[in-house]
Design a protein around this motif. Sequence first.
Motif, PDB file in Angstrom:
ATOM      1  N   VAL B 144       0.845  -1.196   0.000  1.00 29.98           N
ATOM      2  CA  VAL B 144       0.000   0.000   0.000  1.00 29.98           C
ATOM      3  C   VAL B 144       0.881   1.247   0.000  1.00 29.98           C
ATOM      4  N   LEU B 145       0.553   2.193  -0.908  1.00 25.87           N
ATOM      5  CA  LEU B 145       1.226   3.488  -0.920  1.00 25.87           C
ATOM      6  C   LEU B 145       0.245   4.549  -0.438  1.00 25.87           C
ATOM      7  N   THR B 146       0.756   5.565   0.228  1.00 24.15           N
ATOM      8  CA  THR B 146      -0.100   6.690   0.642  1.00 24.15           C
ATOM      9  C   THR B 146       0.483   7.989   0.085  1.00 24.15           C
ATOM     10  N   HIS B 147      -0.148   9.103   0.441  1.00 28.78           N
ATOM     11  CA  HIS B 147       0.306  10.436   0.049  1.00 28.78           C
ATOM     12  C   HIS B 147       0.475  10.528  -1.468  1.00 28.78           C
ATOM     13  N   GLY B 148      -0.566  10.125  -2.193  1.00 30.43           N
ATOM     14  CA  GLY B 148      -0.554  10.229  -3.646  1.00 30.43           C
ATOM     15  C   GLY B 148       0.526   9.374  -4.280  1.00 30.43           C
ATOM     16  N   GLY B 149       0.833   8.256  -3.668  1.00 29.50           N
ATOM     17  CA  GLY B 149       1.800   7.320  -4.243  1.00 29.50           C
ATOM     18  C   GLY B 149       3.236   7.584  -3.822  1.00 29.50           C
ATOM     19  N   ARG B 150       3.440   8.642  -3.030  1.00 23.64           N
ATOM     20  CA  ARG B 150       4.814   9.017  -2.685  1.00 23.64           C
ATOM     21  C   ARG B 150       5.386   8.206  -1.526  1.00 23.64           C
ATOM     22  N   LYS B 151       4.497   7.645  -0.683  1.00 19.65           N
ATOM     23  CA  LYS B 151       5.002   7.058   0.553  1.00 19.65           C
ATOM     24  C   LYS B 151       4.659   5.569   0.677  1.00 19.65           C
ATOM     25  N   PRO B 152       5.681   4.715   0.672  1.00 11.78           N
ATOM     26  CA  PRO B 152       5.413   3.291   0.912  1.00 11.78           C
ATOM     27  C   PRO B 152       5.086   3.054   2.385  1.00 11.78           C
ATOM     28  N   THR B 153       4.208   2.109   2.662  1.00 18.80           N
ATOM     29  CA  THR B 153       3.776   1.911   4.051  1.00 18.80           C
ATOM     30  C   THR B 153       4.216   0.570   4.634  1.00 18.80           C
ATOM     31  N   GLY B 154       4.641  -0.359   3.766  1.00 19.95           N
ATOM     32  CA  GLY B 154       4.973  -1.693   4.253  1.00 19.95           C
ATOM     33  C   GLY B 154       3.743  -2.554   4.510  1.00 19.95           C
ATOM     34  N   VAL B 155       2.534  -1.973   4.283  1.00 21.52           N
ATOM     35  CA  VAL B 155       1.296  -2.722   4.528  1.00 21.52           C
ATOM     36  C   VAL B 155       0.954  -3.549   3.283  1.00 21.52           C
ATOM     37  N   ASP B 156       0.594  -4.792   3.475  1.00 17.89           N
ATOM     38  CA  ASP B 156       0.219  -5.677   2.379  1.00 17.89           C
ATOM     39  C   ASP B 156      -1.184  -5.320   1.863  1.00 17.89           C
ATOM     40  N   VAL B 157      -1.313  -5.199   0.560  1.00 20.20           N
ATOM     41  CA  VAL B 157      -2.574  -4.754  -0.047  1.00 20.20           C
ATOM     42  C   VAL B 157      -3.719  -5.734   0.247  1.00 20.20           C
ATOM     43  N   ILE B 158      -3.439  -7.034   0.165  1.00 24.33           N
ATOM     44  CA  ILE B 158      -4.487  -8.037   0.407  1.00 24.33           C
ATOM     45  C   ILE B 158      -5.036  -7.879   1.839  1.00 24.33           C
ATOM     46  N   HIS B 159      -4.113  -7.735   2.766  1.00 27.54           N
ATOM     47  CA  HIS B 159      -4.480  -7.596   4.170  1.00 27.54           C
ATOM     48  C   HIS B 159      -5.308  -6.322   4.394  1.00 27.54           C
ATOM     49  N   TRP B 160      -4.862  -5.239   3.794  1.00 24.14           N
ATOM     50  CA  TRP B 160      -5.527  -3.945   3.971  1.00 24.14           C
ATOM     51  C   TRP B 160      -6.922  -3.933   3.328  1.00 24.14           C
ATOM     52  N   ALA B 161      -7.036  -4.547   2.165  1.00 23.93           N
ATOM     53  CA  ALA B 161      -8.329  -4.589   1.478  1.00 23.93           C
ATOM     54  C   ALA B 161      -9.356  -5.299   2.362  1.00 23.93           C
ATOM     55  N   LYS B 162      -8.948  -6.413   2.934  1.00 28.76           N
ATOM     56  CA  LYS B 162      -9.835  -7.194   3.793  1.00 28.76           C
ATOM     57  C   LYS B 162     -10.238  -6.381   5.030  1.00 28.76           C
ATOM     58  N   GLN B 163      -9.232  -5.729   5.625  1.00 29.94           N
ATOM     59  CA  GLN B 163      -9.491  -4.941   6.833  1.00 29.94           C
ATOM     60  C   GLN B 163     -10.442  -3.776   6.531  1.00 29.94           C
ATOM     61  N   ALA B 164     -10.212  -3.112   5.401  1.00 29.62           N
ATOM     62  CA  ALA B 164     -11.053  -1.963   5.033  1.00 29.62           C
ATOM     63  C   ALA B 164     -12.515  -2.391   4.895  1.00 29.62           C
ATOM     64  N   VAL B 165     -12.731  -3.544   4.296  1.00 26.41           N
ATOM     65  CA  VAL B 165     -14.104  -4.024   4.117  1.00 26.41           C
ATOM     66  C   VAL B 165     -14.707  -4.420   5.474  1.00 26.41           C
ATOM     67  N   ASP B 166     -13.903  -5.086   6.299  1.00 22.00           N
ATOM     68  CA  ASP B 166     -14.393  -5.452   7.635  1.00 22.00           C
ATOM     69  C   ASP B 166     -14.794  -4.213   8.432  1.00 22.00           C
ATOM     70  N   LEU B 167     -14.082  -3.112   8.211  1.00 21.85           N
ATOM     71  CA  LEU B 167     -14.371  -1.882   8.957  1.00 21.85           C
ATOM     72  C   LEU B 167     -15.599  -1.149   8.417  1.00 21.85           C
ATOM     73  N   GLY B 168     -16.052  -1.528   7.209  1.00 23.51           N
ATOM     74  CA  GLY B 168     -17.274  -0.905   6.717  1.00 23.51           C
ATOM     75  C   GLY B 168     -17.182  -0.222   5.369  1.00 23.51           C
ATOM     76  N   ALA B 169     -16.067  -0.410   4.651  1.00 23.27           N
ATOM     77  CA  ALA B 169     -15.996   0.156   3.299  1.00 23.27           C
ATOM     78  C   ALA B 169     -17.083  -0.490   2.440  1.00 23.27           C
ATOM     79  N   GLY B 170     -17.798   0.316   1.657  1.00 20.78           N
ATOM     80  CA  GLY B 170     -18.855  -0.218   0.804  1.00 20.78           C
ATOM     81  C   GLY B 170     -18.364  -0.549  -0.587  1.00 20.78           C
ATOM     82  N   GLU B 171     -17.153  -0.122  -0.896  1.00 20.85           N
ATOM     83  CA  GLU B 171     -16.596  -0.319  -2.228  1.00 20.85           C
ATOM     84  C   GLU B 171     -15.095  -0.050  -2.149  1.00 20.85           C
TER      85      GLU B 171
END
Lengths: 204, 258
Positions: B144-171
């Motif tokens: 996962v990158l933040t700040h318009g792609g400028r900053k790497p976070t070390g967070v795995d995209v698969i993990h983050w996608a799942k977490q975002a949906v669990d937290l209530g993302a609708g899309e």
Amino acid sequence: MIAVIDYGAGNLRSVTNALVKLGYQPMVTSKPNDVLNAAAVIFPGVGAAADAMDSLRESGMDGAIKQIVSQGQHFLAVCIGLQVLFSVSEEDGRHDCLGVIPGTVKRLPPGLKVPHMGWNQVKQIVKHPIFEGIPDEANFYFVHSYYADPDDAGVVAGITEYGISLCSVLIRDNLVATQFHPERSGDLGLRMYDNFLKTAGVKR
Amino acid sequence: MLTKRIIPCLDVTRGRVVKGTSFSDLRDAGDPVELAAFYYEQGADELVFLDIGATPEGRDIMVDVVERVSEQVFIPLTVGGGLRNTQDMRRMLGAGADKITINTAAVLAPGLISEGARKFGSQCIVVAIDARRIRDDGMPEWEVLTHGGRKPTGVDVIHWAKQAVDLGAGELLLTSWDADGHRGGYDLELTCAISELVTVPVIASGGAGNLEHLYQALASGKADAVLAASIFHYQTYSISQAKEYLAEKGIPVRKAAT
């Protein structure tokens, strides 16, 4: 006069923009007295059923809506507006709603993406002025995770397929309700608002 | 049958639509209100506005843009870029947006997703994920990158996608940083991995260069919607051409005014 019910949630702006674009002058109101005197009442909605019910009870609008329907005023409910007309919603528990339409609001079945989000076809199963100039199987914009299941199949006026055949348009006397958002459904959605207001005899 | 959505994306900075390559080298592509009306007429299914400057002044301009667009465009509008809290969200929704998209703010404080979903409904909350490929040896991984792609976070995209949906993302709005702006096609492995993983709709973004790319993202990428900018802004293809092409290949789409 066209009253648009404001209950603290809902996409009021897109609804009023649609009506203004059509040349009407809607009044946004949270006062039960205003809606009881309106020639046409629009009840928009997004969000959760329980929250919507809480806000309606707080403002006394719950009783007003029941009265509007029982005295046969022209009434159009959209999305959550449709769902809270039912007896019970199973969204996040089990919540009593307005009980204007006997039936239950249930979670969409598993296996498909939820929310049901995007453009889907509405099959018209009755002939009604609300569909004037709108082709059968036209696309409208949906976004919902729960669907309304009326006890009386006679109120179902439009059907949409999403895992199940769901009631996407409901009509009973002067009450029309849609699960989709006409104000987000392009020219045909605007046409539906116009049809509703013409039926109600409202002048531009 | 639910149709697949074609979504033009308008990257806005200082009140103008711009488009760049891998989130930089911006070129002017027009007035956002005029472009929005043009895409609406052509049969776009939704519009996304991203404030890529994400400054306080930019946000005021964006509110004005959204207000003006919503007076004449009657399809869903999603707005994002620099929204940091539920007050920012409320302001955009009040201006006429139907959904808001959050990216960096959600990674920094994931509770913002659940707070937004509780206040406005899950259907309003689109979590945007900028993904960069960090492993490419048959077992791909994305960061996962933040700040318009400028900053790497070390967070795995698969993990983050799942977490975002669990937290209530609708899309989810999923952008491949590697592909964005290069017009060589979407990252289909990424798109498919996330589409199959989550129960909410996924919008594929980044890399559309021709109509076949849109088809690939929807067919093999299994996306629910495709987002594209430059192929529409520079009128390489019209929205209606894109829909004709997809319909011929058996993808369900909504033709303009049907």
